[in-house]
Write a protein that holds these residues in place. Structure first.
Motif, PDB file in Angstrom:
ATOM      1  N   ILE A  13       0.869  -1.193   0.000  1.00 39.31           N
ATOM      2  CA  ILE A  13       0.000   0.000   0.000  1.00 39.31           C
ATOM      3  C   ILE A  13       0.894   1.228   0.000  1.00 39.31           C
ATOM      4  O   ILE A  13       1.816   1.339   0.811  1.00 39.31           O
ATOM      5  N   TYR A  14       0.595   2.136  -0.901  1.00 37.71           N
ATOM      6  CA  TYR A  14       1.317   3.406  -0.937  1.00 37.71           C
ATOM      7  C   TYR A  14       0.315   4.539  -0.744  1.00 37.71           C
ATOM      8  O   TYR A  14      -0.712   4.598  -1.425  1.00 37.71           O
ATOM      9  N   SER A  15       0.610   5.425   0.227  1.00 39.82           N
ATOM     10  CA  SER A  15      -0.248   6.590   0.466  1.00 39.82           C
ATOM     11  C   SER A  15       0.566   7.853   0.262  1.00 39.82           C
ATOM     12  O   SER A  15       1.657   7.976   0.818  1.00 39.82           O
ATOM     13  N   CYS A  16       0.031   8.774  -0.536  1.00 37.37           N
ATOM     14  CA  CYS A  16       0.728  10.040  -0.730  1.00 37.37           C
ATOM     15  C   CYS A  16       0.809  10.771   0.610  1.00 37.37           C
ATOM     16  O   CYS A  16      -0.208  10.955   1.281  1.00 37.37           O
ATOM     17  N   GLY A  17       2.015  11.156   0.972  1.00 41.67           N
ATOM     18  CA  GLY A  17       2.253  11.721   2.301  1.00 41.67           C
ATOM     19  C   GLY A  17       2.269  13.233   2.317  1.00 41.67           C
ATOM     20  O   GLY A  17       1.982  13.881   1.313  1.00 41.67           O
ATOM     21  N   GLU A 208       8.451  11.719  -7.332  1.00 37.40           N
ATOM     22  CA  GLU A 208       8.880  11.017  -6.125  1.00 37.40           C
ATOM     23  C   GLU A 208       7.985   9.819  -5.788  1.00 37.40           C
ATOM     24  O   GLU A 208       8.474   8.786  -5.340  1.00 37.40           O
ATOM     25  N   CYS A 209       6.665   9.969  -5.992  1.00 43.63           N
ATOM     26  CA  CYS A 209       5.761   8.886  -5.583  1.00 43.63           C
ATOM     27  C   CYS A 209       5.984   7.641  -6.437  1.00 43.63           C
ATOM     28  O   CYS A 209       5.988   6.530  -5.925  1.00 43.63           O
ATOM     29  N   SER A 210       6.175   7.819  -7.754  1.00 44.00           N
ATOM     30  CA  SER A 210       6.441   6.664  -8.619  1.00 44.00           C
ATOM     31  C   SER A 210       7.743   5.986  -8.200  1.00 44.00           C
ATOM     32  O   SER A 210       7.808   4.766  -8.069  1.00 44.00           O
ATOM     33  N   ILE A 223      -2.272  -1.447  -3.870  1.00 46.57           N
ATOM     34  CA  ILE A 223      -3.171  -0.347  -3.492  1.00 46.57           C
ATOM     35  C   ILE A 223      -2.425   0.982  -3.386  1.00 46.57           C
ATOM     36  O   ILE A 223      -1.349   1.067  -2.790  1.00 46.57           O
ATOM     37  N   HIS A 224      -3.029   2.009  -3.970  1.00 42.75           N
ATOM     38  CA  HIS A 224      -2.506   3.371  -3.849  1.00 42.75           C
ATOM     39  C   HIS A 224      -3.646   4.223  -3.295  1.00 42.75           C
ATOM     40  O   HIS A 224      -4.768   4.154  -3.802  1.00 42.75           O
ATOM     41  N   THR A 225      -3.364   4.993  -2.235  1.00 43.16           N
ATOM     42  CA  THR A 225      -4.415   5.848  -1.661  1.00 43.16           C
ATOM     43  C   THR A 225      -3.991   7.313  -1.684  1.00 43.16           C
ATOM     44  O   THR A 225      -2.819   7.628  -1.857  1.00 43.16           O
ATOM     45  N   LEU A 233      -5.002  15.018 -11.077  1.00 42.64           N
ATOM     46  CA  LEU A 233      -3.750  15.472 -11.654  1.00 42.64           C
ATOM     47  C   LEU A 233      -2.563  14.614 -11.186  1.00 42.64           C
ATOM     48  O   LEU A 233      -1.917  13.942 -11.986  1.00 42.64           O
ATOM     49  N   HIS A 234      -2.321  14.632  -9.886  1.00 42.32           N
ATOM     50  CA  HIS A 234      -1.131  13.969  -9.358  1.00 42.32           C
ATOM     51  C   HIS A 234      -1.146  12.471  -9.677  1.00 42.32           C
ATOM     52  O   HIS A 234      -0.162  11.936 -10.195  1.00 42.32           O
ATOM     53  N   HIS A 235      -2.235  11.796  -9.411  1.00 36.91           N
ATOM     54  CA  HIS A 235      -2.269  10.350  -9.640  1.00 36.91           C
ATOM     55  C   HIS A 235      -2.323  10.004 -11.119  1.00 36.91           C
ATOM     56  O   HIS A 235      -1.735   9.008 -11.558  1.00 36.91           O
ATOM     57  N   VAL A 236      -2.991  10.835 -11.875  1.00 37.55           N
ATOM     58  CA  VAL A 236      -3.029  10.644 -13.328  1.00 37.55           C
ATOM     59  C   VAL A 236      -1.593  10.705 -13.886  1.00 37.55           C
ATOM     60  O   VAL A 236      -1.185   9.885 -14.714  1.00 37.55           O
ATOM     61  N   ASN A 237      -0.830  11.655 -13.370  1.00 32.96           N
ATOM     62  CA  ASN A 237       0.542  11.807 -13.851  1.00 32.96           C
ATOM     63  C   ASN A 237       1.468  10.721 -13.311  1.00 32.96           C
ATOM     64  O   ASN A 237       2.361  10.256 -14.014  1.00 32.96           O
ATOM     65  N   GLU A 238       1.238  10.307 -12.066  1.00 31.26           N
ATOM     66  CA  GLU A 238       2.005   9.180 -11.517  1.00 31.26           C
ATOM     67  C   GLU A 238       1.823   7.947 -12.414  1.00 31.26           C
ATOM     68  O   GLU A 238       2.785   7.249 -12.733  1.00 31.26           O
ATOM     69  N   ILE A 239       0.566   7.687 -12.802  1.00 35.14           N
ATOM     70  CA  ILE A 239       0.273   6.508 -13.631  1.00 35.14           C
ATOM     71  C   ILE A 239       0.943   6.638 -15.004  1.00 35.14           C
ATOM     72  O   ILE A 239       1.603   5.712 -15.479  1.00 35.14           O
TER      73      ILE A 239
END
Ligand SMILES: [Zn+2]
Length: 479
Positions: A13-17, A208-210, A223-225, A233-239
């Motif tokens: 599980i990764y959660s954006c901090g 950084e998240c990727s 899982i990503h939360t 925006l952020h998660h779309v770009n991470e993907i």
């Protein structure tokens, strides 16, 4: 609703901090209490997890844009401290709040500043694969080369192009393109700067998240939360960047979970807009951190929650009542998984505790149906009022519900829940001072010396005393 099927023995599980440049406000706590509920739910199902929460100590730019001033550097300048001091100070503030809210610690809290070389390698690989182009302001990801771009957000790419968050960047090919590397502006030397194949600068804020999730959880994980604000925006770009990097045609992450906002006066609390109320403000006002936790869990994570005094008062009263009621049942058994809880109850037969079994099933159904914490709370409260349930059965139900809610009912002291002082807590000297000030203020009002009366009111407020003028004279109470 989608069924969750783990892909490994240990679910990643990764959660954006948090970005650690100011105190976290109450709205910032919601994603972590939500992620904590998810972890408790997986534990309930006997599924092991590895949870990673990043600490963003490389400031991304103001208003989450790709260019412009850096939040951490601005905070350092404002507070006349080094960026390292700022990051360390606000990281501790975040951890303190997490502990006060009984959020289970993540397995790893990677610092972005420690992963910059890996971020540079990641961006260089994307460049090699032909996903990027270079501008004077930095290295950009070309979103037109990412076939499924925006599908997570059901993104209307045309809509995002017109969005308010989209800034103008000279030379950018598509408005959805984002910076992988932010080049130092000519003549401006950043405090936090790294050397890269594209010159001195800093990583773009999605990178950084990727990089950290892949380093710590493997290239693909379950899982990503994050907060709903990251979905567009952020998660779309991470993907986009992660799937381009991996290039194996598989989705990078299997499940995405987003929590809704906390509203205050029906508006989103934005940290950048001068900071909202903090947990410390609540505790100073006499609320227990568990009252805030219960307030959050009283709403479903995918519903917006409206933060009001009345809602907090109600949550505080509920926590106090729960703690007082559960006190008589202690000690509680360990019932962190459904199986463990069920094994504590007698099987079918004349000894069966049908009521307890039914409540346990209710709790299990609620957590299984997309983490319906309000229903768990309802089952808990109902079980405590139920004359049919045995004392032993009730202990199991309470322990099981609280393993998911995380209120710490096994030891929460009801007397500690309400720390608001009453007049009987005052010592004689304090009482004398208050009475003298009230009398002085009444005198000032009689002489129509309103300025002095206001001064005294302010003094009383500092002592936690609120004065109300009634036809019968001034009345006061402790806040
Ligand atoms: Zn992130």
């Amino acid at each position: 609703m989608q069924e969750f099927i783990p892909s490994a023995d240990v679910v990643g599980i990764y959660s954006c901090g948090p970005t650690v440049y100011s105190f976290p406000h109450l709205g910032n706590m919601r994603p972590y209490v939500f992620a904590d509920t998810l972890r408790r739910a997986l534990r309930w199902k006997d599924i092991a997890v590895r949870h990673v929460v990043n600490i963003t100590d490389v400031g991304h730019a103001v208003a989450d844009s790709d260019t412009g001033e850096d939040k951490l550097e601005m905070a350092a300048a404002r507070e006349r401290r080094s960026v390292e001091d700022i990051a360390a100070f606000y990281t501790k503030a975040f951890f303190d709040d997490m502990a006060a809210l009984r959020v289970m610690p993540a397995d790893v809290y990677p610092r972005a500043s420690e992963y910059v070389p890996q971020m540079i390698e990641f961006a260089a690989r994307l460049e090699e694969l032909g996903y990027t182009y270079l501008l004077p302001s930095g290295l950009y990801f070309d979103t037109s080369k990412s076939p499924g771009y925006g599908s997570l957000a059901l993104l209307d790419v045309a809509g995002q192009r017109e969005g308010a968050r989209v800034e103008h960047v000279e030379g950018r090919r598509n408005k959805t393109d984002f910076a992988l590397w932010r080049a130092e502006e000519p003549g401006v030397r950043r405090v936090m700067r790294w050397k890269s194949p594209w010159g001195w600068g800093a990583p773009g804020w999605h990178l950084e998240c990727s990089v950290m999730s892949m380093s710590l959880l493997g290239p693909h994980f379950d899982i990503h939360t994050g907060g709903i604000d990251h979905r567009q925006l952020h998660h779309v770009n991470e993907i986009a960047q992660s799937e381009a990097y991996l290039g194996d045609g598989r989705p990078w992450v299997r499940y995405w979970l987003h929590n809704e906002f906390l509203l205050m006066n029906a508006e989103k609390i934005a940290k950048s807009a001068g900071g909202g109320p903090r947990l410390a403000d609540l505790t100073e006002a006499g609320y227990h951190p568990m009252a805030y936790r219960l307030f959050l869990l009283g709403g479903h994570y995918r519903s917006q929650l409206d933060f009001t005094n009345q809602a907090m008062d109600a949550a505080q009263a509920t926590v106090r009542r729960l703690a007082a009621r559960v006190e008589a049942l202690r000690p509680l058994p360990a019932a962190e998984t459904f199986q463990a809880a069920r094994a504590l109850l007698p099987g079918p037969g004349p000894d069966a505790d049908k009521a307890a079994v039914a409540y346990l099933d209710q709790v299990d159904e609620a957590i299984s149906a997309d983490l319906a914490t309000p229903k768990i709370l309802a089952a808990l409260q109902e079980s405590l009022r139920d004359p049919e349930i045995s004392a032993e059965g009730l202990r199991v139900v309470v322990a099981a519900a609280d393993a998911l809610l995380g209120l710490g009912l096994a030891e929460l002291d009801p007397r500690a829940v309400d720390r608001r002082r009453s007049v009987s807590d005052l010592d004689p000297a304090e009482l004398k001072t208050i009475e003298r000030l009230i009398a002085e203020r009444t005198g000032a009002r009689r002489e129509k010396n309103w300025a002095r009366a206001d001064e005294i009111r302010a003094e009383l407020e500092k002592l936690g005393v609120q004065v109300t003028d009634t036809p019968a004279g001034p009345a006061w109470e402790l806040r």
